[in-house]
Design a protein around this motif. Structure first.
Motif, PDB file in Angstrom:
ATOM      1  N   ALA A 153     -29.268 -13.207   8.688  1.00 37.54           N
ATOM      2  CA  ALA A 153     -28.867 -14.465   8.052  1.00 37.54           C
ATOM      3  C   ALA A 153     -27.390 -14.481   7.681  1.00 37.54           C
ATOM      4  CB  ALA A 153     -29.717 -14.696   6.805  1.00 37.54           C
ATOM      5  N   GLY A 154     -26.657 -13.513   8.145  1.00 33.56           N
ATOM      6  CA  GLY A 154     -25.252 -13.405   7.760  1.00 33.56           C
ATOM      7  C   GLY A 154     -25.128 -12.404   6.640  1.00 33.56           C
ATOM      8  N   GLY A 155     -23.948 -11.994   6.394  1.00 32.44           N
ATOM      9  CA  GLY A 155     -23.742 -10.998   5.357  1.00 32.44           C
ATOM     10  C   GLY A 155     -22.871  -9.882   5.891  1.00 32.44           C
ATOM     11  N   PRO A 156     -22.531  -8.962   5.027  1.00 30.50           N
ATOM     12  CA  PRO A 156     -21.581  -7.928   5.419  1.00 30.50           C
ATOM     13  C   PRO A 156     -22.198  -6.893   6.367  1.00 30.50           C
ATOM     14  CG  PRO A 156     -22.392  -7.505   3.209  1.00 30.50           C
ATOM     15  CD  PRO A 156     -22.949  -8.840   3.635  1.00 30.50           C
ATOM     16  N   LEU A 157     -21.342  -6.276   7.114  1.00 28.39           N
ATOM     17  CA  LEU A 157     -21.717  -5.172   7.987  1.00 28.39           C
ATOM     18  C   LEU A 157     -22.397  -4.087   7.155  1.00 28.39           C
ATOM     19  CD1 LEU A 157     -21.361  -3.596  10.760  1.00 28.39           C
ATOM     20  CD2 LEU A 157     -19.222  -2.756   9.781  1.00 28.39           C
ATOM     21  N   ILE A 158     -23.544  -3.602   7.621  1.00 30.07           N
ATOM     22  CA  ILE A 158     -24.242  -2.525   6.926  1.00 30.07           C
ATOM     23  C   ILE A 158     -23.726  -1.171   7.398  1.00 30.07           C
ATOM     24  CG2 ILE A 158     -26.486  -1.409   6.598  1.00 30.07           C
ATOM     25  CD1 ILE A 158     -27.718  -4.231   6.806  1.00 30.07           C
ATOM     26  N   MET A 159     -23.604  -1.023   8.730  1.00 27.42           N
ATOM     27  CA  MET A 159     -23.171   0.248   9.278  1.00 27.42           C
ATOM     28  C   MET A 159     -22.730   0.040  10.723  1.00 27.42           C
ATOM     29  SD  MET A 159     -25.298   3.810   9.064  1.00 27.42           S
ATOM     30  CE  MET A 159     -24.955   4.054   7.326  1.00 27.42           C
ATOM     31  N   GLN A 160     -21.829   0.906  11.200  1.00 26.44           N
ATOM     32  CA  GLN A 160     -21.341   0.797  12.571  1.00 26.44           C
ATOM     33  C   GLN A 160     -21.172   2.187  13.180  1.00 26.44           C
ATOM     34  OE1 GLN A 160     -17.288  -0.846  13.396  1.00 26.44           O
ATOM     35  NE2 GLN A 160     -18.463  -2.381  14.517  1.00 26.44           N
ATOM     36  N   LEU A 161     -21.487   2.287  14.469  1.00 22.61           N
ATOM     37  CA  LEU A 161     -21.259   3.497  15.255  1.00 22.61           C
ATOM     38  C   LEU A 161     -20.298   3.155  16.381  1.00 22.61           C
ATOM     39  CD1 LEU A 161     -24.937   4.723  15.834  1.00 22.61           C
ATOM     40  CD2 LEU A 161     -23.330   5.589  14.135  1.00 22.61           C
ATOM     41  N   ALA A 162     -19.472   4.097  16.756  1.00 23.86           N
ATOM     42  CA  ALA A 162     -18.581   3.909  17.901  1.00 23.86           C
ATOM     43  C   ALA A 162     -18.525   5.213  18.673  1.00 23.86           C
ATOM     44  CB  ALA A 162     -17.184   3.497  17.443  1.00 23.86           C
ATOM     45  N   GLY A 163     -18.438   5.108  19.977  1.00 20.63           N
ATOM     46  CA  GLY A 163     -18.367   6.303  20.797  1.00 20.63           C
ATOM     47  C   GLY A 163     -18.151   5.945  22.251  1.00 20.63           C
ATOM     48  N   VAL A 164     -18.403   6.907  23.102  1.00 23.50           N
ATOM     49  CA  VAL A 164     -18.222   6.720  24.540  1.00 23.50           C
ATOM     50  C   VAL A 164     -19.566   6.941  25.215  1.00 23.50           C
ATOM     51  CG1 VAL A 164     -17.071   7.577  26.610  1.00 23.50           C
ATOM     52  CG2 VAL A 164     -15.826   7.470  24.451  1.00 23.50           C
ATOM     53  N   LEU A 165     -19.936   5.997  26.058  1.00 27.17           N
ATOM     54  CA  LEU A 165     -21.135   6.086  26.874  1.00 27.17           C
ATOM     55  C   LEU A 165     -20.681   6.538  28.256  1.00 27.17           C
ATOM     56  CD1 LEU A 165     -24.151   5.294  26.720  1.00 27.17           C
ATOM     57  CD2 LEU A 165     -23.490   3.108  27.660  1.00 27.17           C
ATOM     58  N   ASN A 166     -21.374   7.510  28.833  1.00 31.44           N
ATOM     59  CA  ASN A 166     -20.894   8.068  30.096  1.00 31.44           C
ATOM     60  C   ASN A 166     -22.032   8.222  31.106  1.00 31.44           C
ATOM     61  OD1 ASN A 166     -19.149   9.114  31.941  1.00 31.44           O
ATOM     62  ND2 ASN A 166     -18.916  11.085  30.948  1.00 31.44           N
ATOM     63  N   PRO A 167     -22.520   7.096  31.682  1.00 31.95           N
ATOM     64  CA  PRO A 167     -23.541   7.241  32.718  1.00 31.95           C
ATOM     65  C   PRO A 167     -22.929   7.943  33.936  1.00 31.95           C
ATOM     66  CG  PRO A 167     -22.791   4.970  32.574  1.00 31.95           C
ATOM     67  CD  PRO A 167     -22.140   5.712  31.451  1.00 31.95           C
ATOM     68  N   PRO A 168     -23.613   8.963  34.459  1.00 30.70           N
ATOM     69  CA  PRO A 168     -23.023   9.730  35.549  1.00 30.70           C
ATOM     70  C   PRO A 168     -22.930   8.960  36.865  1.00 30.70           C
ATOM     71  CG  PRO A 168     -25.242  10.496  35.097  1.00 30.70           C
ATOM     72  CD  PRO A 168     -24.911   9.480  34.045  1.00 30.70           C
ATOM     73  N   ASN A 169     -23.873   8.024  37.085  1.00 29.49           N
ATOM     74  CA  ASN A 169     -23.934   7.292  38.351  1.00 29.49           C
ATOM     75  C   ASN A 169     -24.408   5.874  38.085  1.00 29.49           C
ATOM     76  OD1 ASN A 169     -23.491   9.660  40.131  1.00 29.49           O
ATOM     77  ND2 ASN A 169     -25.448  10.325  39.272  1.00 29.49           N
ATOM     78  N   PRO A 170     -24.202   4.974  39.045  1.00 30.16           N
ATOM     79  CA  PRO A 170     -24.816   3.651  38.916  1.00 30.16           C
ATOM     80  C   PRO A 170     -26.333   3.795  38.874  1.00 30.16           C
ATOM     81  CG  PRO A 170     -23.128   3.648  40.613  1.00 30.16           C
ATOM     82  CD  PRO A 170     -23.334   5.083  40.221  1.00 30.16           C
ATOM     83  N   GLY A 171     -27.000   2.851  38.195  1.00 34.31           N
ATOM     84  CA  GLY A 171     -28.458   2.877  38.105  1.00 34.31           C
ATOM     85  C   GLY A 171     -28.917   2.694  36.674  1.00 34.31           C
ATOM     86  N   ILE A 172     -30.130   3.155  36.389  1.00 30.81           N
ATOM     87  CA  ILE A 172     -30.715   3.024  35.061  1.00 30.81           C
ATOM     88  C   ILE A 172     -30.446   4.291  34.262  1.00 30.81           C
ATOM     89  CG2 ILE A 172     -32.887   2.792  33.782  1.00 30.81           C
ATOM     90  CD1 ILE A 172     -33.893   1.061  36.093  1.00 30.81           C
ATOM     91  N   PHE A 173     -30.051   4.098  33.010  1.00 27.36           N
ATOM     92  CA  PHE A 173     -29.824   5.238  32.129  1.00 27.36           C
ATOM     93  C   PHE A 173     -30.313   4.868  30.734  1.00 27.36           C
ATOM     94  CE2 PHE A 173     -26.034   2.692  31.832  1.00 27.36           C
ATOM     95  CZ  PHE A 173     -25.655   2.769  30.507  1.00 27.36           C
ATOM     96  N   ALA A 174     -30.516   5.898  29.899  1.00 27.07           N
ATOM     97  CA  ALA A 174     -31.043   5.690  28.556  1.00 27.07           C
ATOM     98  C   ALA A 174     -30.219   6.474  27.557  1.00 27.07           C
ATOM     99  CB  ALA A 174     -32.507   6.129  28.493  1.00 27.07           C
ATOM    100  N   GLY A 175     -30.303   6.026  26.324  1.00 25.84           N
ATOM    101  CA  GLY A 175     -29.640   6.727  25.234  1.00 25.84           C
ATOM    102  C   GLY A 175     -30.218   6.277  23.913  1.00 25.84           C
ATOM    103  N   VAL A 176     -29.878   6.999  22.853  1.00 26.97           N
ATOM    104  CA  VAL A 176     -30.374   6.673  21.525  1.00 26.97           C
ATOM    105  C   VAL A 176     -29.194   6.518  20.578  1.00 26.97           C
ATOM    106  CG1 VAL A 176     -31.799   7.420  19.582  1.00 26.97           C
ATOM    107  CG2 VAL A 176     -32.528   7.918  21.921  1.00 26.97           C
ATOM    108  N   LEU A 177     -29.184   5.396  19.866  1.00 30.75           N
ATOM    109  CA  LEU A 177     -28.230   5.180  18.777  1.00 30.75           C
ATOM    110  C   LEU A 177     -28.921   5.638  17.505  1.00 30.75           C
ATOM    111  CD1 LEU A 177     -27.239   1.549  19.752  1.00 30.75           C
ATOM    112  CD2 LEU A 177     -25.890   3.611  20.160  1.00 30.75           C
ATOM    113  N   GLN A 178     -28.265   6.478  16.744  1.00 34.45           N
ATOM    114  CA  GLN A 178     -28.901   7.007  15.537  1.00 34.45           C
ATOM    115  C   GLN A 178     -27.997   6.763  14.331  1.00 34.45           C
ATOM    116  OE1 GLN A 178     -29.826  11.332  15.033  1.00 34.45           O
ATOM    117  NE2 GLN A 178     -31.913  10.528  15.264  1.00 34.45           N
ATOM    118  N   PHE A 179     -28.527   5.983  13.392  1.00 38.62           N
ATOM    119  CA  PHE A 179     -27.832   5.684  12.143  1.00 38.62           C
ATOM    120  C   PHE A 179     -28.448   6.547  11.049  1.00 38.62           C
ATOM    121  CE2 PHE A 179     -27.345   1.940  14.733  1.00 38.62           C
ATOM    122  CZ  PHE A 179     -26.059   1.479  14.455  1.00 38.62           C
TER     123      PHE A 179
END
Length: 129
Positions: A69-95
């Motif tokens: 509903a709007g409001g201040p940022l609670i938390m933010q993560l920043a980093g680099v995603l590095n898929p080795p090849n084109p295609g489907i890949f997965a990852g987990v964001l952990q706060f």
């Protein structure tokens, strides 16, 4: 160089096996978190995500948590995603140590590189059923 969101699963934690498989722990059905009261501190909040891409190599990633509903940022993560090849890949964001100020809807906004539109995933925080 497009990256397309396939799915996001909200869970408490995860483990990645030596063979690359992910084990998701504490999956929230219906993307709805049950908490006994607010404000509430969630020690670990994870988001398993699958993507498809037509490129391999590093891309900047930013993930932000906001009340829907709007409001201040609670938390933010920043980093680099590095898929080795084109295609489907997965990852987990952990706060870690996420303070939930009120019951209601929240959103995770994930950005991968400047050329892709933000991906918005909503989830709810409510009393346990």
């Amino acid at each position: 160089m497009a990256t397309n969101h396939i799915l996001t699963v909200v869970c408490d934690d995860f483990r990645q096996e030596a063979n690359g498989k992910f084990v998701l722990i504490g999956v929230y059905p219906g993307q709805s978190l049950g908490v006994p009261s607010v404000p509430f501190l969630i020690p670990v909040l994870s988001f398993y995500q699958q993507w498809s891409t037509d490129f391999g190599g590093p891309r900047q990633l930013t993930a932000s948590l906001y009340p829907s509903a709007g409001g201040p940022l609670i938390m933010q993560l920043a980093g680099v995603l590095n898929p080795p090849n084109p295609g489907i890949f997965a990852g987990v964001l952990q706060f870690r140590n996420v303070m939930i100020p009120q019951f209601g809807r929240y959103r995770l906004i994930t950005m991968i590189g400047p050329e892709n539109a933000p991906v918005v995933v909503e989830f709810a925080v409510a009393l346990p059923a």
